[in-house]
Design a protein around this motif. Structure first.
Motif, short mmCIF file in Angstrom:
data_model
loop_
_atom_site.label_atom_id
_atom_site.label_comp_id
_atom_site.label_asym_id
_atom_site.label_seq_id
_atom_site.Cartn_x
_atom_site.Cartn_y
_atom_site.Cartn_z
N THR A 1 0.88 -1.38 0.05
CA THR A 1 -0.02 0.08 -0.14
C THR A 1 0.81 1.21 0.00
O THR A 1 0.58 2.26 -0.82
CB THR A 1 -1.10 -0.13 1.22
N GLU B 1 -16.50 -4.43 10.58
CA GLU B 1 -15.22 -3.59 10.71
C GLU B 1 -14.90 -3.36 9.44
O GLU B 1 -14.33 -2.31 8.98
CB GLU B 1 -14.16 -4.25 11.82
N SER B 2 -14.48 -4.33 8.67
CA SER B 2 -14.27 -4.13 7.18
C SER B 2 -15.07 -3.46 6.44
O SER B 2 -14.59 -2.53 5.76
CB SER B 2 -13.95 -5.57 6.69
N ALA C 1 -17.17 -1.20 7.55
CA ALA C 1 -17.05 0.23 7.84
C ALA C 1 -15.96 1.04 7.25
O ALA C 1 -15.84 2.29 6.91
CB ALA C 1 -16.83 0.49 9.38
N LYS C 2 -14.99 0.31 6.59
CA LYS C 2 -13.83 0.84 6.12
C LYS C 2 -14.02 0.68 4.50
O LYS C 2 -13.36 1.65 3.76
CB LYS C 2 -12.45 0.33 6.51
N TYR C 3 -14.62 -0.13 3.95
CA TYR C 3 -14.73 -0.59 2.42
C TYR C 3 -16.15 -0.34 1.99
O TYR C 3 -16.99 -0.49 2.68
CB TYR C 3 -14.27 -1.87 2.20
N ARG C 4 -16.26 0.21 0.74
CA ARG C 4 -17.67 0.24 0.06
C ARG C 4 -17.89 -1.12 -0.65
O ARG C 4 -16.93 -1.63 -1.12
CB ARG C 4 -17.68 1.19 -1.01
N SER D 1 -12.11 1.06 -1.72
CA SER D 1 -12.03 2.13 -0.63
C SER D 1 -11.10 3.14 -1.21
O SER D 1 -10.24 2.68 -2.56
CB SER D 1 -11.38 1.69 0.56
N CYS E 1 -7.26 5.47 2.79
CA CYS E 1 -7.74 5.04 3.85
C CYS E 1 -7.68 3.53 4.08
O CYS E 1 -7.99 2.97 4.88
CB CYS E 1 -9.46 5.36 3.66
N THR E 2 -6.89 2.77 3.02
CA THR E 2 -6.77 1.39 2.82
C THR E 2 -5.88 1.02 4.17
O THR E 2 -4.80 1.51 4.34
CB THR E 2 -6.34 1.07 1.69
N SER E 3 -6.37 -0.16 4.60
CA SER E 3 -5.55 -0.92 5.58
C SER E 3 -5.95 -2.37 5.40
O SER E 3 -6.92 -2.62 4.75
CB SER E 3 -5.93 -0.82 6.99
N LEU F 1 -7.21 -6.09 5.51
CA LEU F 1 -8.89 -6.66 6.01
C LEU F 1 -8.36 -7.82 7.05
O LEU F 1 -7.52 -8.33 7.20
CB LEU F 1 -9.44 -7.33 4.76
#
Length: 309
Positions: A90, A114-115, A117-120, A301, A305-307, A309
């Motif tokens: 990343t 949780e994932s 909430a971070k990804y569409r 995402s 903001c990527t982290s 999974l």
């Protein structure tokens, strides 16, 4: 090829145990091609003579990166190397490809809250998996072909490219306005047509003009499940059950004359189509199920903001 390079390649190809991915791991069939593919980066981490791998494919005119092929050697799982590799990849993309703003990938399990909430969540398909013996396979579908007098149509590459970018297909058929080929999610745009050309796909529709179903199939490739096993993927976009069944059989007919051995196909369809397609396969198509219902999701995402999974 040097002895050292040969050892390194074998380490990569042995990343997964024989039981991973139900014996259908594609890495051996794709690794060498990935190393040569334009727009693809392959990252490898090494620890104690064992390796982990991640690849990143630049798509959408260079504005999106698709992460694919994440692998960690079995004895390194849980050691932290997975998170370290994903963080490195990343950060590398952020530093070397500033025009990339979006990261996208597919997965075959239900993401955690949780994932999500971070990804569409971009698109969802179901992936019923089937198997059959090519040497004894028969297609019992005269009732279907008679109900569709013009029959399914195999498209040329130019025909497929024109159709897949048409408003009708993009807005009415594609899940989340996304072309999904074997878990590879692409926006329907000119810049991605070259990626699709490289895949050697077979395109089949129920009607050449304004189809209700569009399908694409990958070439078959060997997998470690058993010595004579060949695996391929069919993605079918559309909401008409009878047309989905017709095109599904047409895809099998297009491949089977040249194949022998134990054939395993992943067929990805709209979730609402799955119950009817399952019943059809049990009653009409003479195939048996390899695995049950499985949801495939496409997540996206912003790169910043990527982290992991």
């Amino acid at each position: 090829m040097s002895a050292l390079h040969s050892v390194f390649v074998m380490q990569v190809l042995n990343l997964c145990s024989r039981d991973d991915y139900s014996g259908l791991d594609y890495m051996a069939a794709t690794f060498h091609r990935w190393l040569q593919e334009p727009g693809r980066l392959v990252f490898i981490a090494k620890m104690n003579s064992r390796v982990a791998l991640e690849s990143a494919l630049l798509v959408d005119g260079g504005h999106t990166v698709v992460f694919q092929g994440f692998r960690v050697a079995p004895d390194l799982r849980g050691s932290g190397i997975a998170g370290g590799l994903q963080e490195h990849v990343t950060n590398y993309i952020r530093g070397h490809y500033p025009e990339v703003s979006v990261v996208r990938h597919s997965r075959g399990d239900q993401p955690s809250a949780e994932s999500l909430a971070k990804y569409r969540l971009i698109a969802k398909e179901v992936g019923p998996r089937r198997q059959t013996l090519g040497s004894t396979f028969t297609l019992q579908h005269k009732d279907l072909t008679q109900s569709s007098p013009h029959g399914p149509v195999i498209l040329t590459q130019p025909q497929a490219e024109t159709l897949i970018l048409s408003n009708h297909v993009v807005y009415d058929l594609l899940p989340g306005k996304t072309i999904i080929n074997n878990w590879e999610p692409l926006k329907p745009m000119e810049a991605n047509l070259e990626v699709l050309r490289r895949r050697g796909l077979t395109w089949i529709v129920d009607h050449e003009v304004d189809p209700s179903v569009v399908s694409l199939s990958t070439p078959p490739y060997a997998v470690p499940y058993r010595h004579d096993a060949l695996h391929f993927n069919i993605n079918i976009f559309g909401h008409s059950l009878i047309s989905v069944c017709t095109v599904f059989l047409a895809q099998l007919e297009a491949l089977l004359p040249s194949l022998r051995g134990y054939l395993i196909v992943y067929t990805h369809v709209d979730p609402q189509i799955w119950p009817g397609l399952r019943q059809f396969c049990q009653n009409k198509a003479n195939v048996s199920f390899f695995k049950a219902y499985c949801e495939d999701v496409v997540l996206e995402s912003d790169l910043r903001c990527t982290s992991a999974l």
